[in-house]
Design an enzyme around this catalytic site. Structure first.
Site, PDB file in Angstrom:
ATOM      1  N   ASN A   1       0.829  -1.209   0.000  1.00  0.00           N
ATOM      2  CA  ASN A   1       0.000   0.000   0.000  1.00  0.00           C
ATOM      3  C   ASN A   1       0.863   1.258   0.000  1.00  0.00           C
ATOM      4  OD1 ASN A   1      -2.751  -0.332  -0.280  1.00  0.00           O
ATOM      5  ND2 ASN A   1      -3.120  -0.747   1.884  1.00  0.00           N
TER       6      ASN A   1
ATOM      7  N   GLU B   1      -6.495  -6.893   5.453  1.00  0.00           N
ATOM      8  CA  GLU B   1      -5.982  -7.759   4.382  1.00  0.00           C
ATOM      9  C   GLU B   1      -6.102  -9.235   4.742  1.00  0.00           C
ATOM     10  OE1 GLU B   1      -2.355  -6.667   6.927  1.00  0.00           O
ATOM     11  OE2 GLU B   1      -4.251  -5.780   6.308  1.00  0.00           O
TER      12      GLU B   1
ATOM     13  N   ASP C   1      -6.481  -1.679  -3.049  1.00  0.00           N
ATOM     14  CA  ASP C   1      -7.875  -2.104  -3.208  1.00  0.00           C
ATOM     15  C   ASP C   1      -8.017  -3.118  -4.341  1.00  0.00           C
ATOM     16  OD1 ASP C   1      -8.599  -0.499  -1.148  1.00  0.00           O
ATOM     17  OD2 ASP C   1      -9.455   1.096  -2.399  1.00  0.00           O
TER      18      ASP C   1
END
Length: 451
Positions: A333, A368, A342
């Site tokens: 990320n 996650e 995403d």
């Protein structure tokens, strides 16, 4: 399904209770206790003993102990041998000494030896004994269902023929089968089928599907209508003096009308069920679906694992849990941005759906981390699913470089709570992270190594 198990136990108690009542009636000379309608054919003492054994076999089958299982097997074998012995007497004219327990006032008018049960009752006992044996060995359940249908057929033909006899016309073979015997044979077959509500034909009746609803609503009418119609129209013909053609026309009219009413009832039921399901699906999807991945959310997962634990407790149904955690997702990320993260989560949802069976449940457990519930799967099958998930991760064309996942696998144990099962799977997942990531770790393997 619990109602089916309760019904099965009640049937066992009822068979024993009625059998003891009939034997008491014969021993005290109160033979009317063995017949439903005064003056009609009575249940014989040997048949009452058969139902006593059948009820004992059915009740013992509900206990999980080895001794109870052995007792159920012995009772089933005894029941089968009793039916076979009566048939041997009919076929070869032998006298095995099982027909002379009490004086029998029916023997002369039925034209058979005193105290001997009907041929169809003997066949029914053999089939019930075979059902009990198949249940004890827990194999060939398709044959168990076939034998149960045979018992039901004997009982229903006996009831229909009894309706003709009551209407004023003597039957031949089937009038020898007492109505009490026919009813108890029917209950015995349904009791054995209800003892295992998650397998065989009974599984359809216990299902939450449309087929299950229809089976529960239409089974009883389909069993009772033939006997009721045969009695009603034979009584009309014999007592009102109408012709065969007129009675047949009325029978066709009422039968067609009944079928039309049932079809309309089923159509209305299906329409109402479909509308309720559509409304419920909309509400459920909003409440339990993760909008990003399309999987169920934590609330849906909690409901699903609670249901599986309930089935495990009451029916012994195995299931396993996978916890899937994306490796180094925070770094991903930070490096590629939240939109790229995403997309990884969405691809993970698709991967899990690709490897799932229709009955499996995949959920976004949090962040996650994902969870997969595998009903009717032991640790070996669950490990194979985890391997397929890992292979999907390795083979997917990730746009920003490879993405891997660590997977913890645990099979639910008897008496375990949801928290305990999740903790074991999470411990296996943590071990996979600790030993280098992109690993599949079985909680059972960790327990053996610790021992």
């Amino acid at each position: 399904m619990r109602h089916f198990l309760v019904f099965s136990r009640v049937v066992g108690l009822l068979l024993i209770g009625v059998a003891l009542s009939v034997l008491l009636g014969w021993s005290r000379g109160l033979v009317m206790l063995a017949a439903v309608v005064p003056g009609q054919v009575t249940m014989k003492p040997s048949a009452a003993i058969g139902f006593l054994i059948a009820g004992g076999a059915l009740l013992l089958a509900h206990h999980g102990g080895r001794a109870a299982r052995a007792g159920s097997t012995v009772c089933s074998v005894s029941l089968l041998l009793l039916g076979a012995a009566v048939l041997v007497q009919y076929l070869w004219g032998a006298d095995l000494g099982i027909d002379h327990l009490f004086p029998d006032p029916d023997a002369g008018r039925l034209g058979r030896p005193p105290g001997r049960m009907a041929e169809l009752a003997a066949v029914g006992f053999m089939l019930l004994g075979g059902i009990g044996l198949l249940m004890a060995v827990d194999r060939w359940l398709w044959l168990r269902d076939f034998l149960a249908l045979g018992v039901i057929a004997i009982a229903m033909v006996g009831l229909a023929s009894y309706g003709v006899t009551l209407a004023g016309q003597r039957g031949e073979l089937f009038s020898h089968l007492p109505i009490l015997t026919a009813v108890l044979l029917l209950l015995g077959a349904l009791g054995w089928m209800s003892a295992t509500p998650t397998v065989g034909l009974t599984r359809v009746a216990t299902a939450d599907s449309l087929g299950g609803v229809l089976a529960r609503r239409l089974l009883l009418p389909s069993l009772l209508l033939p006997a009721a119609f045969s009695f009603a129209f034979k009584a009309l013909q014999l007592r009102s003096g109408v012709s065969d053609a007129f009675a047949l026309a009325l029978a066709a009219l009422f039968t067609g009308g009944t079928v039309a009413c049932l079809i309309w009832w089923v159509a209305a039921l299906l329409d109402r069920i479909e509308r309720h399901r559509d409304e419920f699906k909309v509400l459920r999807d909003h409440a339990t679906t993760d909008t990003l991945t399309g999987l169920i959310n934590r609330r849906g997962f909690d409901a699903a694992i609670s249901e599986l634990l309930r089935r495990k407790k009451h029916f012994g149904m195995p299931f396993s849990l996978l916890l899937v955690d994306l490796d180094s997702f925070k770094n991903y990320n930070d490096r590629f941005g939240h939109l790229a993260g995403d997309e990884v989560l969405q691809r993970t949802g698709r991967i899990l759906r690709d490897v799932m069976r229709p009955l499996d449940v995949a959920a976004r457990y949090g962040g996650e981390e994902f969870a997969v519930l595998l009903p009717e799967a032991g640790i070996t099958a669950a490990a194979a699913v985890a391997t397929r998930i890992a292979e999907k991760f390795h083979g997917d064309g990730w746009p920003n470089g490879p993405v891997t996942a660590s997977i913890g696998v645990a099979e639910a144990m008897s008496g375990e709570t949801a928290s305990e099962l999740i903790a074991r799977a999470d411990g296996a997942l943590y071990e996979g992270k600790r030993t280098g990531r992109d690993r599949i770790v079985l909680a059972e393997a960790m327990r053996k190594s610790a021992a």
